[in-house]
Motif scaffolding. Structure first.
Motif, PDB file in Angstrom:
ATOM      1  N   TRP A   1      11.227  -2.483 -14.108  1.00  0.00           N
ATOM      2  CA  TRP A   1      12.185  -2.673 -15.181  1.00  0.00           C
ATOM      3  C   TRP A   1      13.392  -1.744 -15.060  1.00  0.00           C
ATOM      4  CZ3 TRP A   1      11.160  -6.198 -19.194  1.00  0.00           C
ATOM      5  CH2 TRP A   1       9.861  -6.718 -19.219  1.00  0.00           C
ATOM      6  N   TYR A   2      14.527  -2.257 -15.509  1.00  0.00           N
ATOM      7  CA  TYR A   2      15.744  -1.452 -15.643  1.00  0.00           C
ATOM      8  C   TYR A   2      16.402  -1.865 -16.964  1.00  0.00           C
ATOM      9  CZ  TYR A   2      20.504   0.258 -14.825  1.00  0.00           C
ATOM     10  OH  TYR A   2      21.723   0.894 -14.945  1.00  0.00           O
ATOM     11  N   HIS A   3      16.442  -0.958 -17.915  1.00  0.00           N
ATOM     12  CA  HIS A   3      17.034  -1.218 -19.233  1.00  0.00           C
ATOM     13  C   HIS A   3      16.470  -2.502 -19.864  1.00  0.00           C
ATOM     14  CE1 HIS A   3      19.284   2.164 -18.173  1.00  0.00           C
ATOM     15  NE2 HIS A   3      20.489   1.672 -18.039  1.00  0.00           N
ATOM     16  N   ARG A   4      15.151  -2.556 -19.932  1.00  0.00           N
ATOM     17  CA  ARG A   4      14.387  -3.647 -20.564  1.00  0.00           C
ATOM     18  C   ARG A   4      14.549  -5.001 -19.873  1.00  0.00           C
ATOM     19  NH1 ARG A   4      13.953  -2.972 -27.136  1.00  0.00           N
ATOM     20  NH2 ARG A   4      13.873  -0.705 -27.197  1.00  0.00           N
ATOM     21  N   LYS A   5      15.020  -5.001 -18.659  1.00  0.00           N
ATOM     22  CA  LYS A   5      15.119  -6.243 -17.894  1.00  0.00           C
ATOM     23  C   LYS A   5      14.299  -6.102 -16.623  1.00  0.00           C
ATOM     24  CE  LYS A   5      19.691  -7.527 -19.607  1.00  0.00           C
ATOM     25  NZ  LYS A   5      21.101  -7.835 -19.242  1.00  0.00           N
ATOM     26  N   ARG A   6      13.456  -7.105 -16.356  1.00  0.00           N
ATOM     27  CA  ARG A   6      12.673  -7.069 -15.128  1.00  0.00           C
ATOM     28  C   ARG A   6      13.581  -7.297 -13.937  1.00  0.00           C
ATOM     29  NH1 ARG A   6       6.478  -8.667 -15.959  1.00  0.00           N
ATOM     30  NH2 ARG A   6       6.493  -8.629 -13.689  1.00  0.00           N
ATOM     31  N   GLN A   7      13.362  -6.496 -12.904  1.00  0.00           N
ATOM     32  CA  GLN A   7      14.127  -6.580 -11.669  1.00  0.00           C
ATOM     33  C   GLN A   7      13.172  -6.866 -10.513  1.00  0.00           C
ATOM     34  OE1 GLN A   7      17.677  -5.850 -11.782  1.00  0.00           O
ATOM     35  NE2 GLN A   7      17.314  -5.893 -13.984  1.00  0.00           N
ATOM     36  N   GLN A   8      13.730  -7.267  -9.403  1.00  0.00           N
ATOM     37  CA  GLN A   8      12.929  -7.477  -8.203  1.00  0.00           C
ATOM     38  C   GLN A   8      12.865  -6.161  -7.432  1.00  0.00           C
ATOM     39  OE1 GLN A   8      11.393 -10.350  -7.719  1.00  0.00           O
ATOM     40  NE2 GLN A   8      10.347  -9.654  -5.884  1.00  0.00           N
ATOM     41  N   PRO A   9      11.668  -5.596  -7.227  1.00  0.00           N
ATOM     42  CA  PRO A   9      11.581  -4.328  -6.493  1.00  0.00           C
ATOM     43  C   PRO A   9      11.596  -4.554  -4.974  1.00  0.00           C
ATOM     44  CG  PRO A   9       9.403  -5.016  -7.142  1.00  0.00           C
ATOM     45  CD  PRO A   9      10.351  -6.065  -7.678  1.00  0.00           C
ATOM     46  N   HIS A  10      11.451  -3.495  -4.252  1.00  0.00           N
ATOM     47  CA  HIS A  10      11.267  -3.552  -2.790  1.00  0.00           C
ATOM     48  C   HIS A  10      10.160  -4.544  -2.472  1.00  0.00           C
ATOM     49  CE1 HIS A  10      10.253  -2.241   1.257  1.00  0.00           C
ATOM     50  NE2 HIS A  10      11.207  -1.314   1.259  1.00  0.00           N
ATOM     51  N   SER A  11      10.320  -5.309  -1.423  1.00  0.00           N
ATOM     52  CA  SER A  11       9.357  -6.366  -1.086  1.00  0.00           C
ATOM     53  C   SER A  11       7.949  -5.827  -0.854  1.00  0.00           C
ATOM     54  CB  SER A  11       9.831  -7.139   0.145  1.00  0.00           C
ATOM     55  OG  SER A  11       9.970  -6.269   1.258  1.00  0.00           O
ATOM     56  N   ALA A  12       7.828  -4.571  -0.420  1.00  0.00           N
ATOM     57  CA  ALA A  12       6.501  -4.005  -0.146  1.00  0.00           C
ATOM     58  C   ALA A  12       5.704  -3.779  -1.426  1.00  0.00           C
ATOM     59  CB  ALA A  12       6.640  -2.686   0.613  1.00  0.00           C
ATOM     60  N   VAL A  13       6.390  -3.647  -2.567  1.00  0.00           N
ATOM     61  CA  VAL A  13       5.708  -3.309  -3.824  1.00  0.00           C
ATOM     62  C   VAL A  13       4.657  -4.348  -4.175  1.00  0.00           C
ATOM     63  CG1 VAL A  13       6.061  -3.122  -6.321  1.00  0.00           C
ATOM     64  CG2 VAL A  13       7.572  -1.893  -4.746  1.00  0.00           C
ATOM     65  N   ASN A  14       4.957  -5.616  -3.956  1.00  0.00           N
ATOM     66  CA  ASN A  14       4.022  -6.692  -4.303  1.00  0.00           C
ATOM     67  C   ASN A  14       3.291  -7.266  -3.099  1.00  0.00           C
ATOM     68  OD1 ASN A  14       4.392  -6.821  -7.206  1.00  0.00           O
ATOM     69  ND2 ASN A  14       6.489  -7.488  -6.748  1.00  0.00           N
ATOM     70  N   ASP A  15       3.312  -6.529  -2.002  1.00  0.00           N
ATOM     71  CA  ASP A  15       2.543  -6.892  -0.811  1.00  0.00           C
ATOM     72  C   ASP A  15       1.111  -6.397  -1.025  1.00  0.00           C
ATOM     73  OD1 ASP A  15       1.233  -6.801   1.686  1.00  0.00           O
ATOM     74  OD2 ASP A  15       3.120  -6.530   2.766  1.00  0.00           O
ATOM     75  N   HIS A  16       0.175  -7.311  -1.215  1.00  0.00           N
ATOM     76  CA  HIS A  16      -1.194  -6.915  -1.542  1.00  0.00           C
ATOM     77  C   HIS A  16      -1.823  -6.059  -0.451  1.00  0.00           C
ATOM     78  CE1 HIS A  16      -1.699 -10.470  -4.583  1.00  0.00           C
ATOM     79  NE2 HIS A  16      -0.721  -9.644  -4.900  1.00  0.00           N
ATOM     80  N   ALA A  17      -1.498  -6.356   0.804  1.00  0.00           N
ATOM     81  CA  ALA A  17      -2.055  -5.562   1.902  1.00  0.00           C
ATOM     82  C   ALA A  17      -1.555  -4.119   1.828  1.00  0.00           C
ATOM     83  CB  ALA A  17      -1.694  -6.187   3.241  1.00  0.00           C
ATOM     84  N   PHE A  18      -0.262  -3.955   1.545  1.00  0.00           N
ATOM     85  CA  PHE A  18       0.278  -2.593   1.432  1.00  0.00           C
ATOM     86  C   PHE A  18      -0.296  -1.885   0.212  1.00  0.00           C
ATOM     87  CE2 PHE A  18       3.760   0.389   0.119  1.00  0.00           C
ATOM     88  CZ  PHE A  18       3.563   1.291   1.156  1.00  0.00           C
ATOM     89  N   GLN A  19      -0.437  -2.605  -0.904  1.00  0.00           N
ATOM     90  CA  GLN A  19      -1.067  -2.025  -2.081  1.00  0.00           C
ATOM     91  C   GLN A  19      -2.459  -1.491  -1.749  1.00  0.00           C
ATOM     92  OE1 GLN A  19      -1.220  -4.893  -5.216  1.00  0.00           O
ATOM     93  NE2 GLN A  19       0.991  -5.077  -5.442  1.00  0.00           N
ATOM     94  N   ASP A  20      -3.243  -2.314  -1.074  1.00  0.00           N
ATOM     95  CA  ASP A  20      -4.613  -1.915  -0.751  1.00  0.00           C
ATOM     96  C   ASP A  20      -4.642  -0.725   0.202  1.00  0.00           C
ATOM     97  OD1 ASP A  20      -5.519  -3.956  -2.361  1.00  0.00           O
ATOM     98  OD2 ASP A  20      -5.934  -5.341  -0.706  1.00  0.00           O
ATOM     99  N   GLN A  21      -3.717  -0.713   1.173  1.00  0.00           N
ATOM    100  CA  GLN A  21      -3.652   0.421   2.098  1.00  0.00           C
ATOM    101  C   GLN A  21      -3.306   1.708   1.350  1.00  0.00           C
ATOM    102  OE1 GLN A  21      -0.743  -0.726   5.015  1.00  0.00           O
ATOM    103  NE2 GLN A  21      -1.919  -2.525   5.671  1.00  0.00           N
TER     104      GLN A  21
END
Length: 240
Positions: free
Chosen positions: A207-227
């Motif tokens: 979020w940025y000022h109560r608006k959802r934004q698209q983060p870095h592509s790795a943020v929602n990469d499940h493999a990277f999350q798990d690592q």
């Protein structure tokens, strides 16, 4: 609601704690040592609870979590404490919020203060010095904590876990010339921690000022999350 705001001796953390107290919430403030805690006397006089401990020391983080777990239960945590540079970057910016998340009983909402700098972070765990024996990368640490927020939301959908970019605001860390609005810089954290509005009752957002934004592509990469979660669990000996 009872809300812990880490790193609340100054800057965005203090502003959030002040506003939450004014709104009638039960607030727990945090300072890294007794000298810093003294500047929180005015908030304590208004009813704020206090915990003290240096987040660069993971045993201090564990002690704080243990203290909080025997006090009144928390409803939310604003993971605000952070440092810009030096050896404490990884211990404070990612190890401490990870440990608090893993160890605290009860909070249904976790709000992690990220940064637009996370876009410059490297989605690689190779050679990361989690213990802070060398200077860490601020951008990497903010990519990691933003990923932690998304991973927690995916694995524990019963929790509301979000990351917030407060903007480049004129705090001690941001500097007096920072161009963004200091008031707007803390309001989204408070809103996500307390609001019953439908948009605030969602998880996995950046979020940025109560608006959802698209983060870095790795943020929602499940493999990277798990690592990342595996590396943090192994490093701290504490699974999420």
């Amino acid at each position: 609601m009872r809300i812990l705001v880490t790193g609340s001796a100054d800057g965005l953390g203090r502003a959030a704690a002040d506003a939450l107290l004014s709104a009638g919430h039960n607030v727990v403030v945090h300072a890294r040592n007794e000298d810093r805690a003294a500047v929180l006397d005015s908030l304590a006089d208004r009813g704020a609870d206090l915990v003290v401990g240096d987040f660069s020391d993971r045993e201090a983080v564990r002690r704080i979590a243990a203290e909080l777990n025997v006090r009144d239960p928390l409803d939310a945590v604003i993971h605000n404490a952070g440092v810009w540079s030096g050896q404490a970057v990884m211990p404070v910016n990612i190890i401490a919020p990870y440990l608090l998340t893993a160890l605290l009983h009860g909070p249904q909402r976790h709000v992690y203060v990220s940064s637009g700098s996370h876009f410059a972070g490297r989605p690689s765990l190779a050679g990361v010095d989690w213990q802070g024996r060398t200077a860490g990368s601020y951008s990497d640490s903010k990519l990691f904590v933003t990923t932690l927020a998304a991973a927690l939301a995916r694995l524990h959908p019963e929790l509301l876990s979000n990351a917030v970019d407060p903007g480049w605001v004129p705090t001690k860390m941001g500097g007096p010339g920072a161009p963004d609005d200091l008031d707007l810089g803390h309001q989204t954290q408070e809103w996500l921690a307390t609001s019953d509005q439908a948009k605030a009752l969602t998880g996995g957002g950046y979020w940025y000022h109560r608006k959802r934004q698209q983060p870095h592509s790795a943020v929602n990469d499940h493999a990277f999350q798990d690592q990342l979660l595996q590396a943090l669990a192994e490093e701290t000996g504490t699974p999420l």
